[in-house]
Design a protein around this motif. Structure first.
Motif, PDB file in Angstrom:
ATOM      1  N   SER A 220       0.712  -1.170   0.031  1.00  0.00           N
ATOM      2  CA  SER A 220       0.003   0.211   0.006  1.00  0.00           C
ATOM      3  C   SER A 220       1.128   1.315  -0.104  1.00  0.00           C
ATOM      4  O   SER A 220       2.034   1.234   0.442  1.00  0.00           O
ATOM      5  CB  SER A 220      -0.922   0.135   1.141  1.00  0.00           C
ATOM      6  OG  SER A 220      -0.134   0.093   2.390  1.00  0.00           O
ATOM      7  N   TYR A 221       0.272   2.390  -0.679  1.00  0.00           N
ATOM      8  CA  TYR A 221       0.914   3.534  -0.694  1.00  0.00           C
ATOM      9  C   TYR A 221      -0.235   4.754  -0.233  1.00  0.00           C
ATOM     10  O   TYR A 221      -1.297   4.465  -0.689  1.00  0.00           O
ATOM     11  CB  TYR A 221       1.584   3.923  -1.941  1.00  0.00           C
ATOM     12  CG  TYR A 221       2.638   3.181  -2.310  1.00  0.00           C
ATOM     13  CD1 TYR A 221       4.062   3.610  -2.090  1.00  0.00           C
ATOM     14  CD2 TYR A 221       2.473   1.939  -2.816  1.00  0.00           C
ATOM     15  CE1 TYR A 221       5.133   3.093  -2.627  1.00  0.00           C
ATOM     16  CE2 TYR A 221       3.661   1.291  -3.300  1.00  0.00           C
ATOM     17  CZ  TYR A 221       5.096   1.857  -3.226  1.00  0.00           C
ATOM     18  OH  TYR A 221       6.051   1.096  -3.410  1.00  0.00           O
ATOM     19  N   LYS A 222       0.136   5.687   0.356  1.00  0.00           N
ATOM     20  CA  LYS A 222      -0.946   6.647   0.872  1.00  0.00           C
ATOM     21  C   LYS A 222      -0.092   8.257   0.883  1.00  0.00           C
ATOM     22  O   LYS A 222       0.830   8.082   1.715  1.00  0.00           O
ATOM     23  CB  LYS A 222      -1.815   6.337   2.057  1.00  0.00           C
ATOM     24  CG  LYS A 222      -2.820   7.526   2.158  1.00  0.00           C
ATOM     25  CD  LYS A 222      -3.642   7.184   3.511  1.00  0.00           C
ATOM     26  CE  LYS A 222      -4.774   8.166   3.606  1.00  0.00           C
ATOM     27  NZ  LYS A 222      -5.701   8.048   4.833  1.00  0.00           N
ATOM     28  N   ALA A 223      -0.872   9.082   0.306  1.00  0.00           N
ATOM     29  CA  ALA A 223      -0.126  10.245   0.206  1.00  0.00           C
ATOM     30  C   ALA A 223      -0.307  11.065   1.718  1.00  0.00           C
ATOM     31  O   ALA A 223      -1.440  11.012   1.980  1.00  0.00           O
ATOM     32  CB  ALA A 223      -0.577  11.169  -0.784  1.00  0.00           C
ATOM     33  N   SER A 224       0.979  11.353   2.300  1.00  0.00           N
ATOM     34  CA  SER A 224       0.594  11.956   3.843  1.00  0.00           C
ATOM     35  C   SER A 224       0.683  13.380   3.715  1.00  0.00           C
ATOM     36  O   SER A 224       0.143  14.023   4.449  1.00  0.00           O
ATOM     37  CB  SER A 224       1.513  11.201   4.892  1.00  0.00           C
ATOM     38  OG  SER A 224       2.846  11.581   4.339  1.00  0.00           O
ATOM     39  N   ALA A 225       1.412  13.833   2.689  1.00  0.00           N
ATOM     40  CA  ALA A 225       1.574  15.382   2.452  1.00  0.00           C
ATOM     41  C   ALA A 225       1.938  15.713   1.178  1.00  0.00           C
ATOM     42  O   ALA A 225       2.404  14.883   0.501  1.00  0.00           O
ATOM     43  CB  ALA A 225       2.767  15.799   3.444  1.00  0.00           C
TER      44      ALA A 225
END
Length: 275
Positions: A220-225
């Motif tokens: 998984s990848y998720k944009a945090s900023a």
């Protein structure tokens, strides 16, 4: 009359400055992703009593992690971008003696960690305008530095399916989609509010837009900023002195470099004291 003319001139200058600032901000910045991937233990090697074993096998120690977490960044400026990862640049090999246990010697087992520099440095650049991936590999051996470069088109998912669901990620409206990669189904959230197309999983690049979250059962990848800021164009450009080769040639060089590296690791592995 002069006052009105000056006011109109000032307004025009301020509008031009604002437009330039918006153009610069929209054209460069950084996206930070928090990533997770399950470890494929079939690709790992360990040394126990001088013998290579596969983690998860009958002779392998217990307690090894099942997943790794990491940070990945996309730094972009204009039509070029560069991926940056926080993964360690050196590699560790653990040698164990006795019963193969770690962190204790209940069964006479001992372990020792040591590190060697990785055999090469690999970087990924992106030609966003032409939708190309540019891989750069630098190998330093016996004080001789060699830089190679290969290019390939960014692939698109073959079975991309959009839905009507949306949600906000890092302040951006994202649309939901699904696609398959390596026989796994991925859930994808992407935005069309950024001026280019990108996915942290290259094989799941959308027809248009930037993927801000993507996940399957194993990664998984998720944009945090997302920071819109000035980025110097030369920091996201591949080195000009790189030798251009094909992707297949780069893979052959990479494999040979890794084979040489493993051989050096085995020969330089410190001897383990025995009881």
């Amino acid at each position: 009359m002069k006052t009105r003319t000056f006011s109109l001139l000032l307004a025009g200058v301020l509008a031009a400055i604002q437009t330039l600032a918006q153009s610069t901000t929209a054209g460069s910045g950084k996206i930070t992703y928090e990533g997770m991937r399950r470890i494929d233990r079939s690709q790992m090697r360990m040394s126990i009593n001088g013998q290579d074993v596969r983690p998860g096998g009958g002779d392998a120690p217990e307690g090894m992690p099942d997943v790794i977490s990491f940070t990945q960044k996309l730094v972009f400026s204009g039509t070029m971008a560069k991926e940056e990862r926080d993964r360690p640049q050196n590699m560790m090999r653990r040698r164990m003696d006795g019963d193969g246990t770690t962190g204790g010697n209940a069964g006479g087992g001992r372990s020792r960690d040591f590190r060697m520099n990785a055999p090469f440095d690999q970087q990924t650049f992106l030609d966003l305008a032409n939708r190309k991936r540019v891989d750069v590999m630098t190998i330093t051996k016996d004080s001789v530095r060699q830089v190679y470069r290969s290019e390939r088109p960014l692939p698109e998912a073959s079975d991309w399916k959009d839905s009507d669901k949306t949600k906000k990620i890092a302040g951006y409206t994202c649309h939901k989609a699904t696609a398959t990669h390596r026989k796994e189904t991925y859930t994808i959230w992407y935005t069309t509010d950024l001026p280019f197309t990108y996915s942290p999983v290259a094989d799941l690049t959308p027809p248009k837009g930037v993927v801000l979250q993507i996940e399957s059962d194993n990664e998984s990848y998720k944009a945090s900023a997302i920071a819109m800021e000035n980025v110097a164009a030369n920091t996201v450009e591949p080195p000009a002195d790189a030798k251009v080769i094909t992707s297949d040639e780069m893979e052959q060089i990479r494999r040979k470099s890794m084979a040489d590296f493993r051989q050096r690791m085995m020969s330089n592995m410190p001897a383990m004291p025995r009881n």
